[in-house]
Design a protein around this motif. Sequence first.
Motif, PDB file in Angstrom:
ATOM      1  N   ARG A 107       0.782  -1.052   0.044  1.00 17.81           N
ATOM      2  CA  ARG A 107      -0.072  -0.070   0.037  1.00 17.81           C
ATOM      3  C   ARG A 107       0.953   1.353   0.071  1.00 17.81           C
ATOM      4  NH1 ARG A 107      -4.376   1.458   4.927  1.00 17.81           N
ATOM      5  NH2 ARG A 107      -5.104   3.282   3.763  1.00 17.81           N
ATOM      6  N   VAL A 108       0.441   2.315  -0.715  1.00 17.07           N
ATOM      7  CA  VAL A 108       1.151   3.359  -0.958  1.00 17.07           C
ATOM      8  C   VAL A 108       0.314   4.499  -0.952  1.00 17.07           C
ATOM      9  CG1 VAL A 108       2.650   4.901  -2.166  1.00 17.07           C
ATOM     10  CG2 VAL A 108       3.178   2.472  -2.137  1.00 17.07           C
ATOM     11  N   VAL A 109       0.709   5.438   0.107  1.00 19.70           N
ATOM     12  CA  VAL A 109      -0.473   6.870   0.234  1.00 19.70           C
ATOM     13  C   VAL A 109       0.372   7.847  -0.098  1.00 19.70           C
ATOM     14  CG1 VAL A 109      -1.586   8.168   1.891  1.00 19.70           C
ATOM     15  CG2 VAL A 109      -1.657   5.624   1.882  1.00 19.70           C
ATOM     16  N   VAL A 110      -0.169   8.833  -1.166  1.00 23.99           N
ATOM     17  CA  VAL A 110       0.634  10.039  -1.511  1.00 23.99           C
ATOM     18  C   VAL A 110      -0.102  11.188  -0.390  1.00 23.99           C
ATOM     19  CG1 VAL A 110       1.159  11.737  -3.257  1.00 23.99           C
ATOM     20  CG2 VAL A 110       1.057   9.249  -3.773  1.00 23.99           C
ATOM     21  N   PHE A 111       0.928  11.638   0.293  1.00 24.70           N
ATOM     22  CA  PHE A 111       0.048  12.681   1.063  1.00 24.70           C
ATOM     23  C   PHE A 111       0.506  14.231   1.010  1.00 24.70           C
ATOM     24  CE2 PHE A 111       4.145  11.254   3.070  1.00 24.70           C
ATOM     25  CZ  PHE A 111       4.719  12.469   3.703  1.00 24.70           C
ATOM     26  N   ASP A 112       1.383  14.461  -0.036  1.00 27.45           N
ATOM     27  CA  ASP A 112       1.867  15.688  -0.373  1.00 27.45           C
ATOM     28  C   ASP A 112       2.506  15.842  -1.488  1.00 27.45           C
ATOM     29  OD1 ASP A 112       2.153  18.517   0.315  1.00 27.45           O
ATOM     30  OD2 ASP A 112       3.762  18.299   1.518  1.00 27.45           O
ATOM     31  N   HIS A 113       2.679  17.184  -2.166  1.00 24.71           N
ATOM     32  CA  HIS A 113       3.557  17.294  -3.217  1.00 24.71           C
ATOM     33  C   HIS A 113       3.963  18.844  -3.156  1.00 24.71           C
ATOM     34  CE1 HIS A 113      -0.253  18.636  -5.216  1.00 24.71           C
ATOM     35  NE2 HIS A 113       0.506  19.524  -5.784  1.00 24.71           N
ATOM     36  N   THR A 114       5.100  18.807  -3.539  1.00 24.33           N
ATOM     37  CA  THR A 114       5.915  20.605  -3.722  1.00 24.33           C
ATOM     38  C   THR A 114       6.246  20.739  -5.178  1.00 24.33           C
ATOM     39  OG1 THR A 114       6.150  20.471  -1.412  1.00 24.33           O
ATOM     40  CG2 THR A 114       7.293  22.068  -2.557  1.00 24.33           C
ATOM     41  N   LEU A 115       5.696  21.933  -5.751  1.00 24.55           N
ATOM     42  CA  LEU A 115       6.330  22.223  -6.881  1.00 24.55           C
ATOM     43  C   LEU A 115       7.417  23.370  -6.720  1.00 24.55           C
ATOM     44  CD1 LEU A 115       2.939  22.821  -8.924  1.00 24.55           C
ATOM     45  CD2 LEU A 115       5.119  21.494  -9.928  1.00 24.55           C
ATOM     46  N   ARG A 116       8.506  23.273  -7.470  1.00 26.74           N
ATOM     47  CA  ARG A 116       9.685  24.082  -7.373  1.00 26.74           C
ATOM     48  C   ARG A 116       9.965  24.805  -8.626  1.00 26.74           C
ATOM     49  NH1 ARG A 116      11.393  23.445  -1.914  1.00 26.74           N
ATOM     50  NH2 ARG A 116      11.077  21.400  -1.027  1.00 26.74           N
ATOM     51  N   ARG A 179      18.893  20.543 -16.118  1.00 33.86           N
ATOM     52  CA  ARG A 179      20.269  20.539 -16.313  1.00 33.86           C
ATOM     53  C   ARG A 179      20.667  21.672 -15.473  1.00 33.86           C
ATOM     54  NH1 ARG A 179      22.317  21.821 -22.077  1.00 33.86           N
ATOM     55  NH2 ARG A 179      21.531  19.508 -22.290  1.00 33.86           N
ATOM     56  N   ASP A 180      19.800  22.684 -15.111  1.00 37.13           N
ATOM     57  CA  ASP A 180      19.928  23.722 -14.115  1.00 37.13           C
ATOM     58  C   ASP A 180      19.676  23.441 -12.527  1.00 37.13           C
ATOM     59  OD1 ASP A 180      20.168  26.820 -13.260  1.00 37.13           O
ATOM     60  OD2 ASP A 180      18.151  26.074 -12.662  1.00 37.13           O
ATOM     61  N   TRP A 181      20.561  23.605 -11.618  1.00 42.52           N
ATOM     62  CA  TRP A 181      20.377  23.287 -10.438  1.00 42.52           C
ATOM     63  C   TRP A 181      20.095  21.692 -10.309  1.00 42.52           C
ATOM     64  CZ3 TRP A 181      20.921  25.052  -5.090  1.00 42.52           C
ATOM     65  CH2 TRP A 181      21.620  26.292  -4.943  1.00 42.52           C
ATOM     66  N   PRO A 182      20.752  20.785 -10.462  1.00 48.08           N
ATOM     67  CA  PRO A 182      20.296  19.211 -10.500  1.00 48.08           C
ATOM     68  C   PRO A 182      20.452  18.791  -9.069  1.00 48.08           C
ATOM     69  CG  PRO A 182      22.332  19.474 -11.336  1.00 48.08           C
ATOM     70  CD  PRO A 182      21.911  20.685 -11.421  1.00 48.08           C
ATOM     71  N   LEU A 183      19.919  17.764  -8.876  1.00 49.80           N
ATOM     72  CA  LEU A 183      19.780  16.969  -7.396  1.00 49.80           C
ATOM     73  C   LEU A 183      21.022  16.165  -7.063  1.00 49.80           C
ATOM     74  CD1 LEU A 183      17.529  17.498  -5.462  1.00 49.80           C
ATOM     75  CD2 LEU A 183      16.972  15.208  -5.902  1.00 49.80           C
ATOM     76  N   ALA A 184      21.535  16.540  -5.930  1.00 45.08           N
ATOM     77  CA  ALA A 184      22.961  15.836  -5.576  1.00 45.08           C
ATOM     78  C   ALA A 184      22.404  14.681  -4.721  1.00 45.08           C
ATOM     79  CB  ALA A 184      23.980  16.554  -4.787  1.00 45.08           C
ATOM     80  N   PRO A 264      16.014  27.745 -16.220  1.00 46.97           N
ATOM     81  CA  PRO A 264      15.781  27.821 -14.746  1.00 46.97           C
ATOM     82  C   PRO A 264      15.221  26.434 -14.304  1.00 46.97           C
ATOM     83  CG  PRO A 264      15.421  29.819 -14.890  1.00 46.97           C
ATOM     84  CD  PRO A 264      15.322  29.330 -16.128  1.00 46.97           C
ATOM     85  N   ARG A 265      15.626  25.596 -13.272  1.00 43.09           N
ATOM     86  CA  ARG A 265      14.985  24.150 -12.954  1.00 43.09           C
ATOM     87  C   ARG A 265      13.630  24.361 -12.507  1.00 43.09           C
ATOM     88  NH1 ARG A 265      14.432  21.418  -7.636  1.00 43.09           N
ATOM     89  NH2 ARG A 265      16.680  21.281  -7.391  1.00 43.09           N
ATOM     90  N   GLN A 266      12.775  23.550 -13.016  1.00 41.31           N
ATOM     91  CA  GLN A 266      11.446  23.090 -12.485  1.00 41.31           C
ATOM     92  C   GLN A 266      11.285  21.820 -12.019  1.00 41.31           C
ATOM     93  OE1 GLN A 266       8.014  24.906 -14.575  1.00 41.31           O
ATOM     94  NE2 GLN A 266       9.502  26.088 -16.042  1.00 41.31           N
ATOM     95  N   SER A 267      10.621  21.551 -10.947  1.00 45.11           N
ATOM     96  CA  SER A 267      10.550  20.198 -10.615  1.00 45.11           C
ATOM     97  C   SER A 267       9.481  19.897  -9.635  1.00 45.11           C
ATOM     98  CB  SER A 267      11.773  19.631  -9.518  1.00 45.11           C
ATOM     99  OG  SER A 267      12.188  20.749  -8.422  1.00 45.11           O
ATOM    100  N   ILE A 268       8.914  18.939  -9.602  1.00 44.17           N
ATOM    101  CA  ILE A 268       7.999  18.446  -8.530  1.00 44.17           C
ATOM    102  C   ILE A 268       8.343  17.212  -7.760  1.00 44.17           C
ATOM    103  CG2 ILE A 268       6.537  16.924  -9.911  1.00 44.17           C
ATOM    104  CD1 ILE A 268       4.152  17.927  -8.719  1.00 44.17           C
ATOM    105  N   GLU A 269       8.068  17.361  -6.374  1.00 42.19           N
ATOM    106  CA  GLU A 269       8.382  16.199  -5.461  1.00 42.19           C
ATOM    107  C   GLU A 269       7.166  15.534  -4.742  1.00 42.19           C
ATOM    108  OE1 GLU A 269      10.795  18.482  -1.989  1.00 42.19           O
ATOM    109  OE2 GLU A 269      11.048  18.958  -4.077  1.00 42.19           O
ATOM    110  N   PHE A 270       6.838  14.465  -4.919  1.00 42.41           N
ATOM    111  CA  PHE A 270       5.581  13.991  -4.410  1.00 42.41           C
ATOM    112  C   PHE A 270       6.086  13.129  -3.026  1.00 42.41           C
ATOM    113  CE2 PHE A 270       4.509  14.085  -8.688  1.00 42.41           C
ATOM    114  CZ  PHE A 270       3.145  14.550  -8.787  1.00 42.41           C
ATOM    115  N   ARG A 271       5.414  13.254  -1.835  1.00 44.96           N
ATOM    116  CA  ARG A 271       6.011  12.625  -0.598  1.00 44.96           C
ATOM    117  C   ARG A 271       4.789  11.482  -0.391  1.00 44.96           C
ATOM    118  NH1 ARG A 271       6.263  18.059  -0.197  1.00 44.96           N
ATOM    119  NH2 ARG A 271       8.468  18.571   0.173  1.00 44.96           N
TER     120      ARG A 271
END
Length: 277
Positions: A107-116, A179-184, A264-271
């Motif tokens: 079971r997986v519950v997605v409880f939040d997301h954030t756009l950057r 390509r701009d501000w990738p994730l380490a 500029p980097r655009q991204s979304i993260e789901f938690r």
Amino acid sequence: MTLRPAPEYLESITAGLPYTTRRAEKLYFYRYPPPDGVAESNVAIETHETILTNARPVADGYSLDREGYALVRQRSAVRDFWDEAQTLALGHPETAEIVKAATGASRVVVFDHTLRRRSGESDLASAKSRQPVGRAHVDQTVKSGPQRVRDVMGDQAEGLLSRRAAIINLWRPVAHVARDWPLALGDGRSVDPADLLPTDLIFPHRRGETYSLAYNPGQRWSYIPDLGVEECLLIKCWDSDETVTRFAPHTGFADPTTPPGTPPRQSIEFRTLAFFD
């Protein structure tokens, strides 16, 4: 606009990563105006030149339970992540399925997301988006991970916490190649628990906790250059199973090889919360 990936990549790059200075008192951030006479935060950032290995040639072999992160190739059905209704209706269910397939969770519950969306402005780039995080960190701790399950799952939480549970983020580029501000990505196996510094996030009606990361030359870091919109990263933020990697630190960073004029980097993260039978 879609950027074409560069035809050749370096085996590694050296970049300044933002770490947190150790201090005797507990670290904190206020997420609202603090009381009079109280600083908004006592976190001090120190930059250390760090070697980041280009993980693209071997990324298919990465594992959430070993390194603490994994690459998944799957284009989203969402065509406009800035459309909240579309992101909720399509992005949340597909994220749950991706995490289930990658982990074997029942079971997986997605409880939040954030756009950057990165900009030269501080904090908010728009009413909807936030800046990339410029601090090596882990989103949860041994304390806040179970508490997040309780906050989200309510009366079901204790039963779910009697078995294995994990918090996993899904991170993907929006609109064009990151390509701009990738994730380490920090290999969780290389992180000494003493380098994980508990940090309070103080909100008006609750107090959360994350880990800030202190510098240690023994840490191993990698990145995946030109992560595309058809790709996403899974990142371990907490795991109740102590036999696997439980935490993977990460941060956005200024890649010195990024060409001038790159969008500029655009991204979304789901938690997500992942539960196992």
